[in-house]
Write an enzyme that holds these catalytic residues in place. Structure first.
Site, PDB file in Angstrom:
ATOM      1  N   SER A 162      49.495  40.240  34.919  1.00 44.35           N
ATOM      2  CA  SER A 162      48.332  39.365  34.949  1.00 44.35           C
ATOM      3  C   SER A 162      48.625  38.136  35.812  1.00 44.35           C
ATOM      4  CB  SER A 162      47.945  38.988  33.516  1.00 44.35           C
ATOM      5  OG  SER A 162      46.691  38.361  33.473  1.00 44.35           O
ATOM      6  N   ASP A 182      41.613  48.460  32.920  1.00 48.78           N
ATOM      7  CA  ASP A 182      41.564  46.997  33.018  1.00 48.78           C
ATOM      8  C   ASP A 182      40.221  46.552  33.598  1.00 48.78           C
ATOM      9  OD1 ASP A 182      42.055  44.265  33.511  1.00 48.78           O
ATOM     10  OD2 ASP A 182      44.140  44.639  34.043  1.00 48.78           O
ATOM     11  N   HIS A 218      43.310  45.507  29.843  1.00 46.23           N
ATOM     12  CA  HIS A 218      44.244  44.510  30.371  1.00 46.23           C
ATOM     13  C   HIS A 218      45.322  44.173  29.348  1.00 46.23           C
ATOM     14  CE1 HIS A 218      45.433  41.327  33.113  1.00 46.23           C
ATOM     15  NE2 HIS A 218      45.425  40.460  32.105  1.00 46.23           N
TER      16      HIS A 218
END
Length: 350
Positions: free
Chosen positions: A141, A295, A324
């Site tokens: 991320s 995601d 995610h």
């Protein structure tokens, strides 16, 4: 400056604070006496060529990296590597809005970019640990955003790169969604322009923020298949209250906003006048691009489009319905895939 017991050695330790001095920021501000919270695992070898850097993601700290990704027999094995997990600025452990004294803290904390984090990390690893190369930079991320920044900014230093569930240039859609996370917090009257007395004053904003993370952080399939029951929650309400709300409600609103602002503006093409192809073309590291298949923040297609611009890169999507937040490690199959890819990447000559 306010106290928050969540950001402590008891919850997130052990880590050490390293003062890297004043950090002049890309947006023009200065963090005076910038401190980075660092956790290390394993030992640096004599050649100093076994160092792995892990930058942290939004809301995460070095503790979750240790718990989910590092261990004997794993790809990130402290018996083989010297692993450096650095908590990003604004994480709550490193210099952050809530732990910076007045007048520069809380709502007055300066704007920080991904590049500022990476410059600070570079100063730390070169001056404190004497490193001139990194065997691997890996992060998920916002950690992936920092991984890309490392590989573009310091191409000769980064031998391998593994951005997981993140992009080199944030998309308009992701920028807009992150803006709704920001609005959820700042719209709470208790936020008081960033000068609240306690995170508890912004409770409603933090809970709205948590529910929006539930919407986008997981996936449609996650909820269709009631995956939360497999994780030990009896109902959707139980999951929202006792996982999502419990996770975010203890955090500092200004710290989250600091991270959100730089997340929105992550973009390595700042180095090349907006030319993403030219920026990613600078990368010399062996690179495995690893999106999560479900995601919604950083979709596979967005990651794949960037992968095509990186020399000597491979595309290794992770199959999971956890979206995610498969990064959290609740899907053992996703973790096994990540471990397998990282093991292969580390075995390659760089």
């Amino acid at each position: 400056m306010i106290e928050n017991s969540y950001y402590s050695q008891e919850v997130h330790g052990p880590y050490e604070l390293h003062d890297i001095g004043n950090l002049e920021l890309e947006e023009g501000g200065t963090i005076r006496g910038c401190k980075l919270a660092v956790a290390t695992f394993g030992s640096l070898n004599a050649a100093k060529d076994n160092a792995i850097l892990i930058p942290t993601w939004y809301s995460g700290t070095s503790k979750i990296m240790e718990q989910v990704y590092i261990g004997k027999g794993r790809a990130l094995d402290p018996d083989k590597y010297f692993i450096i997990a650095i908590n990003q600025i604004g994480s709550g452990l490193s210099t952050s809005p809530h732990n910076t004294p007045a007048p520069g803290g809380m709502g007055n904390f300066p704007r920080v970019r991904i590049g500022d984090d990476v410059r600070a990390q570079h100063k730390l690893v070169t001056e404190t640990f004497g490193l001139d190369s990194l065997a691997l930079v890996v992060g998920g991320s916002m950690g992936a955003q920092q991984t890309y920044e490392w590989a573009v900014r310091y191409p000769d230093m980064v031998k391998r790169a593994a951005p997981i569930a993140g992009t080199a240039k944030n998309t308009v859609h992701d920028f807009l969604f992150t803006e709704t996370l920001v609005d959820a917090i700042t719209a709470d009257p208790g936020f008081a322009g960033g000068f609240y007395k306690s995170s508890e004053d912004v409770r409603e904003g933090l809970l709205r923020h948590a529910k929006m993370w539930a919407v986008m952080g997981w996936s449609t399939e996650f909820f269709q298949q009631q995956r939360y029951k497999a994780l030990g929650f009896s109902s959707l309400d139980d999951f929202i209250i006792n996982f999502m709300n419990a996770y975010f409600a203890v955090m500092d609103p200004n710290d989250l906003l600091c991270m959100a602002w730089k997340w929105q503006r992550g973009d390595v093409s700042r180095h090349t006048g907006g030319d993403l192809r030219a920026a990613l073309g600078r990368i010399r590291a062996l690179t495995f691009v690893m999106p999560m298949s479900s995601d919604m923040f950083f979709p596979v297609a967005d990651c794949q489009a960037e992968w095509r611009l990186i020399p000597n890169a491979e595309f290794r999507p992770i199959e999971t319905i956890d979206g995610h937040l498969a990064l959290f490690g609740a899907d053992p199959n996703a973790l096994a895939q990540i471990d397998r890819h990282l093991t292969e990447l580390l075995a390659r000559e760089a």
